[in-house]
Design a protein around this motif. Structure first.
Motif, mmCIF file in Angstrom:
data_model
loop_
_atom_site.group_PDB
_atom_site.id
_atom_site.type_symbol
_atom_site.label_atom_id
_atom_site.label_comp_id
_atom_site.label_asym_id
_atom_site.label_seq_id
_atom_site.Cartn_x
_atom_site.Cartn_y
_atom_site.Cartn_z
ATOM 1 N N SER A 90 -6.962 1.642 -6.119
ATOM 2 C CA SER A 90 -6.053 2.485 -6.770
ATOM 3 C C SER A 90 -6.454 3.019 -7.846
ATOM 4 C CB SER A 90 -4.585 2.083 -6.836
ATOM 5 O OG SER A 90 -4.369 1.441 -5.342
ATOM 6 N N ARG B 260 -6.454 -5.470 3.075
ATOM 7 C CA ARG B 260 -5.600 -4.903 3.889
ATOM 8 C C ARG B 260 -4.322 -5.582 4.388
ATOM 9 N NH1 ARG B 260 -8.257 -4.008 8.916
ATOM 10 N NH2 ARG B 260 -8.725 -1.797 8.810
ATOM 11 N N LEU C 293 -17.055 3.264 0.380
ATOM 12 C CA LEU C 293 -15.720 3.866 0.364
ATOM 13 C C LEU C 293 -15.974 4.769 1.713
ATOM 14 C CD1 LEU C 293 -13.987 2.795 -1.527
ATOM 15 C CD2 LEU C 293 -16.030 3.123 -2.762
ATOM 16 N N HIS D 138 0.869 -1.211 0.013
ATOM 17 C CA HIS D 138 0.058 0.026 0.134
ATOM 18 C C HIS D 138 0.826 1.252 0.133
ATOM 19 C CE1 HIS D 138 -3.290 -2.591 0.733
ATOM 20 N NE2 HIS D 138 -2.818 -3.253 1.832
ATOM 21 N N MET E 178 -2.699 0.845 5.827
ATOM 22 C CA MET E 178 -3.889 0.914 6.227
ATOM 23 C C MET E 178 -4.024 0.766 7.673
ATOM 24 S SD MET E 178 -5.687 -1.326 3.107
ATOM 25 C CE MET E 178 -7.208 -1.177 3.664
ATOM 26 N N SER F 80 -8.659 -1.545 -0.533
ATOM 27 C CA SER F 80 -8.066 -0.391 -1.020
ATOM 28 C C SER F 80 -8.031 -0.543 -2.561
ATOM 29 C CB SER F 80 -6.431 -0.258 -0.584
ATOM 30 O OG SER F 80 -6.021 0.740 -1.142
ATOM 31 N N GLU G 211 -5.507 6.477 -3.764
ATOM 32 C CA GLU G 211 -6.107 5.381 -3.240
ATOM 33 C C GLU G 211 -7.285 5.698 -2.248
ATOM 34 O OE1 GLU G 211 -2.454 3.868 -0.621
ATOM 35 O OE2 GLU G 211 -1.962 2.286 -2.137
ATOM 36 N N ARG H 222 -10.042 3.801 0.414
ATOM 37 C CA ARG H 222 -10.245 2.610 1.219
ATOM 38 C C ARG H 222 -11.855 2.594 1.574
ATOM 39 N NH1 ARG H 222 -5.047 3.303 3.113
ATOM 40 N NH2 ARG H 222 -3.851 2.555 1.577
ATOM 41 N N GLY I 130 -6.135 7.119 1.023
ATOM 42 C CA GLY I 130 -4.768 6.863 1.466
ATOM 43 C C GLY I 130 -4.291 8.128 1.727
#
Ligand SMILES: NC(=O)c1cnc(OC2CCCC2)nc1N
Length: 326
Positions: A124, A136, A221, A77, A81, A122, A166, A168, A225
């Protein structure tokens, strides 16, 4: 038909289908009947068969990938996270509130969110394109489950703006889908999933994306990040931005100016939780200002600016008729 004309028609079909998909899966408010959507999708796939060189990765036809993977790749990541510390009582929440006040004084606001009981993931995006999704894992390194996450219809394959970041969130299985899945498995005398969380995790750990595609998974969501690239000053503004970009954000979030308001929010959802179409296992309480989050910082793995209030565990009545495996 010339290739240029085909390309124009393809673009128009892709935009239409992405719009209808967004209305159905993100807004939960479809404006055309399913049969109409299926007809347009058939037109798209027929056109793409005739002009394969025009197929793009964000085409609505590209959700369910090809062959099964042999294993999941590892993904590091960009931004670790974090995981949440827990509170189990009003006293725990008041202790959390006191620690915040001791550190940054009284001038701050909380934002409260339902704690979705699923699998933390996550996503991207690069220039607006969904390029990678992962679990994660240990917070630093997770598993690449991009092919499975692409099958979740509420995840846009392209954002409304070309952001690179990113995001999450929590992938989950709606309660209705969980009951249908277990009913089907019981009829085939297969092992049952113990709860929607396990069913979602089990579905996203399948190497064959066609299985994940059949499980009606969904996602909310709840963070980025690194907000730095977006220019927002609060977490709540960050969530509103994610929504504006076409991402699915849980609408029950609420700003709370005092710990009393936090307690009222918890009370409300303790009562209303059974009516939700998805499982929640608590309430997440966050300091809203990003500067104040930075000021409070984090321990090795958990932020000092957030806590999860966990609902009391319900006594689980084990049904004698079906052997439930976790
Ligand atoms: N399951 C949830 O719904 C949920 C989980 N986590 C967070 O925030 C954490 C993430 C990193 C620090 C705060 N928010 C949520 N809504």
């Amino acid at each position: 038909m010339t290739s240029e004309k085909a390309e124009l028609q393809l673009k128009e079909l892709q935009n239409l289908l992405n719009k209808y998909n967004y209305e159905y899966h993100v807004l939960d408010n479809p404006t055309i009947p399913d049969a109409e959507y299926d007809k347009l999708m058939k037109q798209l796939t027929d056109l793409e068969k005739a002009y394969p060189e025009l197929i793009t990765p964000d085409s609505p036809s590209q959700r369910v990938g090809g062959a099964a993977l042999s294993a999941f790749e590892k993904v590091t990541h960009e931004t670790p996270m974090l995981s949440l510390g827990n509170a189990f009582s009003e006293a725990d929440i008041r202790d959390f509130d006191r620690r915040i006040r001791q550190a940054i004084g009284d001038k701050f606001t909380y934002i409260c969110e339902l704690k979705i009981d699923g699998l933390a993931v996550s996503l991207s995006y690069e220039e607006g394109l969904f390029i990678k999704g992962s679990t994660r894992g240990d917070g630093e390194i997770g598993e690449d489950i991009t092919a499975n996450l692409r099958t979740i219809r509420s995840i846009p394959l392209r954002l409304n703006e070309p952001y690179t970041f990113e995001v999450r969130g929590e992938a989950y299985m709606p309660k209705r889908s969980f009951l249908q899945l277990n009913k089907m498995r019981a009829e085939k005398e297969e092992m049952l999933f113990a709860n929607p969380r396990n069913a979602a995790a089990g579905s996203l750990r399948q190497l064959d994306p066609r299985i994940a595609a059949s499980r009606n998974l969904d996602i909310f969501l709840y963070g980025m990040g690194n907000y730095g690239t977006t220019g927002v000053a609060t977490h709540s503004a960050g969530l509103n931005l994610l929504e504006d970009l076409g991402l699915k954000v849980n609408k029950e979030r609420k700003k709370c100016a005092t710990v009393e308001e936090v307690m009222n929010y918890i009370e409300k959802w303790t009562v209303e939780r059974p009516e939700l179409d998805y499982e929640i296992d608590g309430i997440v309480i966050k300091v809203d200002s990003l500067d104040q989050q930075d000021e409070l910082g984090a321990t090795a793995r958990t932020p000092r600016w957030a806590i999860a209030y966990k609902f009391p565990a319900e006594e689980v009545v084990t049904k004698l008729t079906s052997i439930e495996l976790s």
